[in-house]
Design an enzyme around this catalytic site. Structure first.
Site, mmCIF file in Angstrom:
data_model
loop_
_atom_site.group_PDB
_atom_site.id
_atom_site.type_symbol
_atom_site.label_atom_id
_atom_site.label_comp_id
_atom_site.label_asym_id
_atom_site.label_seq_id
_atom_site.Cartn_x
_atom_site.Cartn_y
_atom_site.Cartn_z
ATOM 1 C CB SER A 184 48.247 -52.416 71.177
ATOM 2 O OG SER A 184 47.281 -51.408 71.309
ATOM 3 C CB SER A 191 44.922 -47.934 74.406
ATOM 4 O OG SER A 191 45.206 -49.244 73.925
ATOM 5 C CG ASP A 225 46.041 -54.802 69.005
ATOM 6 O OD1 ASP A 225 45.055 -54.099 68.716
ATOM 7 O OD2 ASP A 225 46.267 -55.219 70.152
ATOM 8 N NE ARG A 230 49.284 -57.488 74.731
ATOM 9 C CZ ARG A 230 50.479 -57.047 75.126
ATOM 10 N NH1 ARG A 230 50.580 -55.859 75.734
ATOM 11 N NH2 ARG A 230 51.557 -57.758 74.882
ATOM 12 C CB THR A 287 42.197 -51.900 70.776
ATOM 13 O OG1 THR A 287 41.522 -53.020 71.263
ATOM 14 C CG2 THR A 287 41.904 -51.778 69.317
ATOM 15 N N GLY A 334 37.625 -51.186 72.638
ATOM 16 C CA GLY A 334 36.821 -50.937 73.836
ATOM 17 C C GLY A 334 36.528 -52.237 74.559
ATOM 18 C CE LYS A 364 42.257 -56.441 69.914
ATOM 19 N NZ LYS A 364 43.169 -55.470 70.491
ATOM 20 C CG ASP A 397 48.649 -49.034 73.770
ATOM 21 O OD1 ASP A 397 48.601 -48.555 74.922
ATOM 22 O OD2 ASP A 397 47.727 -49.662 73.250
#
Length: 259
Positions: free
Chosen positions: A186, A146, A33, A35, A17, A63, A49, A183
């Site tokens: 993500s 993240s 995002d 993923r 995330t 999370g 999300k 990242d």
């Protein structure tokens, strides 16, 4: 010693995330995002999300995927019951924030939900940052997950007070893309949600698709030799063997039931 050798439980699916939220002149913009990961594997490339809390309040979750989804569902239900008890009065951001932080603090961080709560009420536009242990902060802009450091670098550079809606949405898109490309947790697409002080909401699922493979596949010209049409292979002979007659009641042996 003393540990079971039967094996370990499967890892919970994490959203990995990058989620963000910012306040602009006429409301708030949320972004995320799409993923979801389980360890190092991508479990879902188009995970949603940005969760509904109330008509004027939405919440981004980072999370553990199940925790963020069920926590926001539960608080959304409580907010609706409260609106019904209050005669249909508009939900307040402070109420949603308090309900969320009380629930998360009660579970002492065992619920892995890091949230960005955003919306507009009678007191104007608000963005709240909520950590899994229940601590909160009211901020003009925030990032979590993240990919939050990459997104925050974009916000710190580009955010200003009284931004226009167009500039705010573009900044959110750039922040999420920074998380997607920097990242590993993500990825995939960018979702945005604009909540305005006049009560209108615009949710854009797949606002940016930097990893869309359809245009790339469309540019590939396959040879017609690779497409086998019906009739290419000659049929030399066909045979048909009918099945034997079916079983009838005459073939069944009936025995009396013991009593």
């Amino acid at each position: 010693p003393g540990q079971s050798k039967a094996g370990s439980l499967p890892a919970a699916m994490k959203t990995g995330t990058t989620i963000v939220g910012l306040v602009y002149k006429d409301g708030v913009v949320l972004g995320a995002d799409t993923r979801a990961t389980g360890g190092s594997e991508v479990c879902d490339t188009n995970c949603e999300k940005i969760h509904y809390i109330a008509p004027n309040i939405y919440c981004c979750g980072a999370g553990t995927a199940a925790d963020t989804e069920k926590t926001t569902e539960l608080i959304s239900s409580q907010m609706e019951l409260l609106r019904m008890n209050m005669g249909g009065a508009q939900s307040r951001l402070a109420t949603a924030c308090t309900l969320l932080k009380r629930m998360l603090f009660r579970y002492q961080g065992q619920i892995g939900a890091a949230l960005v709560l955003g919306g507009c009420d009678a007191n104007g536009p608000h963005i709240y940052q909520i950590y899994p242990h229940g601590s909160t902060a009211k901020l003009p802009y925030t990032t979590m997950g993240s990919g939050s450091l990459a997104a925050m670098s974009v916000f710190e550079t580009g955010w200003s007070e009284d931004m226009s809606e167009g500039d705010a949405v573009e900044l959110v898109k750039r922040a999420i893309l920074a998380g997607i490309f920097n990242d590993l947790g993500s990825g995939s697409n960018v979702d945005t949600c604009v909540i305005r002080t006049d009560g209108t909401v615009t949710t854009d699922r797949g606002a940016v698709k930097p990893n869309d493979v359809a245009p790339l596949r469309a540019r590939i010209n396959r040879s017609r030799l690779m497409t086998i049409t019906p009739g290419t292979t000659a049929v030399l002979k066909t045979t048909f063997t009918p099945a034997r007659a079916g079983v009838t009641l005459a073939d069944v042996t009936v025995t009396a039931m013991e009593t």
